[in-house]
Design a protein around this motif. Structure first.
Motif, PDB file in Angstrom:
ATOM      1  N   GLN A  36      65.425 -29.933 -30.634  1.00 23.50           N
ATOM      2  CA  GLN A  36      64.978 -29.597 -31.735  1.00 23.50           C
ATOM      3  C   GLN A  36      65.087 -29.318 -32.235  1.00 23.50           C
ATOM      4  OE1 GLN A  36      66.208 -33.277 -33.037  1.00 23.50           O
ATOM      5  NE2 GLN A  36      66.934 -34.180 -31.424  1.00 23.50           N
ATOM      6  N   PRO A  37      65.083 -28.870 -33.875  1.00 22.64           N
ATOM      7  CA  PRO A  37      64.631 -27.663 -34.470  1.00 22.64           C
ATOM      8  C   PRO A  37      62.957 -27.890 -34.404  1.00 22.64           C
ATOM      9  CG  PRO A  37      66.716 -28.669 -35.755  1.00 22.64           C
ATOM     10  CD  PRO A  37      66.657 -29.548 -34.228  1.00 22.64           C
ATOM     11  N   ARG A  80      60.237 -28.466 -37.089  1.00 23.89           N
ATOM     12  CA  ARG A  80      59.880 -28.703 -38.564  1.00 23.89           C
ATOM     13  C   ARG A  80      58.669 -28.266 -39.177  1.00 23.89           C
ATOM     14  NH1 ARG A  80      57.708 -33.546 -38.724  1.00 23.89           N
ATOM     15  NH2 ARG A  80      59.477 -33.813 -40.235  1.00 23.89           N
ATOM     16  N   ARG A 127      61.736 -20.517 -47.822  1.00 24.30           N
ATOM     17  CA  ARG A 127      62.702 -21.403 -46.809  1.00 24.30           C
ATOM     18  C   ARG A 127      64.233 -21.056 -46.312  1.00 24.30           C
ATOM     19  NH1 ARG A 127      64.375 -26.862 -47.774  1.00 24.30           N
ATOM     20  NH2 ARG A 127      62.022 -27.042 -48.810  1.00 24.30           N
ATOM     21  N   ASP A 183      65.924 -20.887 -43.289  1.00 24.36           N
ATOM     22  CA  ASP A 183      66.854 -21.496 -43.624  1.00 24.36           C
ATOM     23  C   ASP A 183      67.904 -20.589 -42.750  1.00 24.36           C
ATOM     24  OD1 ASP A 183      66.129 -24.111 -44.316  1.00 24.36           O
ATOM     25  OD2 ASP A 183      67.154 -23.957 -45.787  1.00 24.36           O
ATOM     26  N   PRO A 229      68.459 -21.621 -36.866  1.00 19.79           N
ATOM     27  CA  PRO A 229      69.445 -23.193 -36.029  1.00 19.79           C
ATOM     28  C   PRO A 229      68.238 -23.719 -35.463  1.00 19.79           C
ATOM     29  CG  PRO A 229      70.558 -21.658 -35.076  1.00 19.79           C
ATOM     30  CD  PRO A 229      69.966 -20.396 -36.607  1.00 19.79           C
ATOM     31  N   ASP A 230      67.544 -22.714 -35.855  1.00 18.66           N
ATOM     32  CA  ASP A 230      66.035 -23.495 -34.232  1.00 18.66           C
ATOM     33  C   ASP A 230      64.704 -24.232 -35.227  1.00 18.66           C
ATOM     34  OD1 ASP A 230      67.698 -23.090 -31.382  1.00 18.66           O
ATOM     35  OD2 ASP A 230      66.374 -20.824 -31.713  1.00 18.66           O
ATOM     36  N   THR A 241      63.441 -25.907 -38.959  1.00 22.35           N
ATOM     37  CA  THR A 241      63.957 -26.570 -40.622  1.00 22.35           C
ATOM     38  C   THR A 241      63.145 -26.511 -41.538  1.00 22.35           C
ATOM     39  OG1 THR A 241      65.068 -28.768 -41.386  1.00 22.35           O
ATOM     40  CG2 THR A 241      63.934 -28.525 -39.868  1.00 22.35           C
ATOM     41  N   VAL A 259      60.924 -29.002 -43.270  1.00 19.82           N
ATOM     42  CA  VAL A 259      61.275 -30.904 -44.163  1.00 19.82           C
ATOM     43  C   VAL A 259      59.990 -30.688 -44.877  1.00 19.82           C
ATOM     44  CG1 VAL A 259      61.211 -31.082 -42.042  1.00 19.82           C
ATOM     45  CG2 VAL A 259      58.879 -30.878 -42.744  1.00 19.82           C
TER      46      VAL A 259
END
Length: 378
Positions: A3-4, A6, A21, A25, A28-29, A31, A33
């Motif tokens: 899961q990325p 957060r 950001r 972004d 891919p690892d 994100t 939030v």
């Protein structure tokens, strides 16, 4: 990664939030939030989103970075990476207060410069976030105590004073039957303290606990981002009875004084107690704790003491073993008090640590090991 990770971005500048950001972004690892523009909003967003890591600004309206860190670490413990745009004395002081309150590490904010420099900054930021986001941080109750005291004062109450406990006798988990011996002969002994992630606050605590006129020279190797070592020295000096300074090439070490390795260079000592600074890329991490400890082991043998504190990786384990093999004494920080148990564990697994101790007991061991003259060194 399944899961990325957060990430919550906290900065009062909308432009900086957009830049960070955009940088994150691309991986891919990771994100993003959520975002927050001040400390109070950051606390609420941390409780709501439960991110894996928070990037936290230093200067913010409503609530600054120090109090924000205290509150988050007291009520929603989360890995925090401090991002600062300024290396001014004021901002550096706040930055290290944030590290003392539980933040894990610090980096300078990305600059709007040429594309190559911005890409290097992005890679460094992403790498640091991935390392720190997996750290299991602990609750820091000081933020709760501070808030409770403030509420009591608002209600017209005074907090009860706790009786000061007497210091217990020297103890800890020993990996050997040998005990520390007191050094009473010349030349003077040398203590090397190595630390990485989570280290600045522990190093500061240990230095603050050593008495004026301490009978050993103290050398500190702390992994820290480029540009922050001078500010760290000023911050540590504010609570220590010992003079603390950045190491200069060719300078002679002295008992009762502390020198700190500058960032981006390795610190070595010769058998005359003079400092050599090297920028040769011998190891991935610079300054390297291993290199300093090995040079001290060679030059001082049984007069050397190695202390390895919290940090990720294995730096310092081989250096500690060199000191122990040379007849010196070695101390590893215990797991319960470490932010990251990586470096001390590596030394323990290698059989390089005589004892494993929490910071308050490390102070006692260092004082017990060195015969300090009653008259202070000025």
């Amino acid at each position: 990664m399944s899961q990325p990770l957060r990430i919550l971005i906290v900065d009062d500048s909308a432009l900086m939030r957009r830049m960070i950001r955009a940088m994150l972004d691309r991986d891919p690892d990771l994100t993003v939030v959520g975002e927050a523009a001040d400390g109070r909003e950051a606390i609420a967003r941390a409780a709501e989103l439960r991110p894996d890591l928070i990037t936290l600004d230093v200067r913010m309206p409503v609530m600054d970075g120090v109090e924000t860190t205290r509150q988050i670490m007291a009520y929603q413990p989360t890995p925090i990476l401090v991002l600062t745009a300024s290396l001014s004395r004021y901002d550096i002081d706040i930055t290290f207060q944030m590290l003392g309150a539980g933040a894990l590490d610090v980096m300078e904010k990305p600059q709007l410069s040429d594309g190559a420099a911005l890409e290097r900054a992005r890679i460094a930021l992403v790498r640091k976030i991935k390392l720190l986001a997996r750290v299991k941080v602990v609750t820091h109750l000081r933020g709760r105590r501070k808030q409770n005291v403030e509420l009591s004062m608002v209600n017209g109450e005074l907090p009860n004073k706790q009786a000061t406990a007497t210091s217990p006798s020297l103890g800890g988990t020993s990996t050997t039957d040998h005990s520390p011996f007191t050094i009473q002969h010349s030349p003077f002994p040398v203590v090397v303290i190595g630390a990485s992630t989570g280290g600045p606050g522990v190093v500061r605590q240990i230095l603050a606990g050593l008495p004026r006129g301490y009978g050993a020279a103290v050398v500190v190797v702390q992994h820290i981002a480029q540009g922050f070592s001078a500010g760290m020295v000023e911050w540590m000096a504010g609570s220590s009875a010992l003079p603390i300074m950045l190491a200069d090439a060719g300078a002679a070490i002295r008992p009762g004084q502390v020198i700190v390795a500058p960032d981006r260079v390795d610190l070595l000592l010769d058998d005359k107690g003079r400092v050599k600074l090297s920028a040769l890329p011998l190891l991935l991490q610079r300054p390297a704790i291993d290199i300093t400890m090995q040079s001290v082991a060679e030059a001082y043998g049984p007069l050397a003491t190695g202390v390895l504190l919290t940090g990720m990786g294995r730096d310092g384990a081989l250096g500690m073993r060199s000191i122990r093999r040379a007849g010196g004494y070695t101390i590893a920080q215990d797991e319960a008090s470490c932010t990251i148990f990586g470096m001390p564990k590596a030394a323990i697994d290698l059989g390089a640590a005589h004892v494993v101790l929490p910071p308050d007991k490390i102070i006692e061991a260092l004082i017990a090991r060195v015969d300090t003259p009653r008259r202070g060194i000025t």
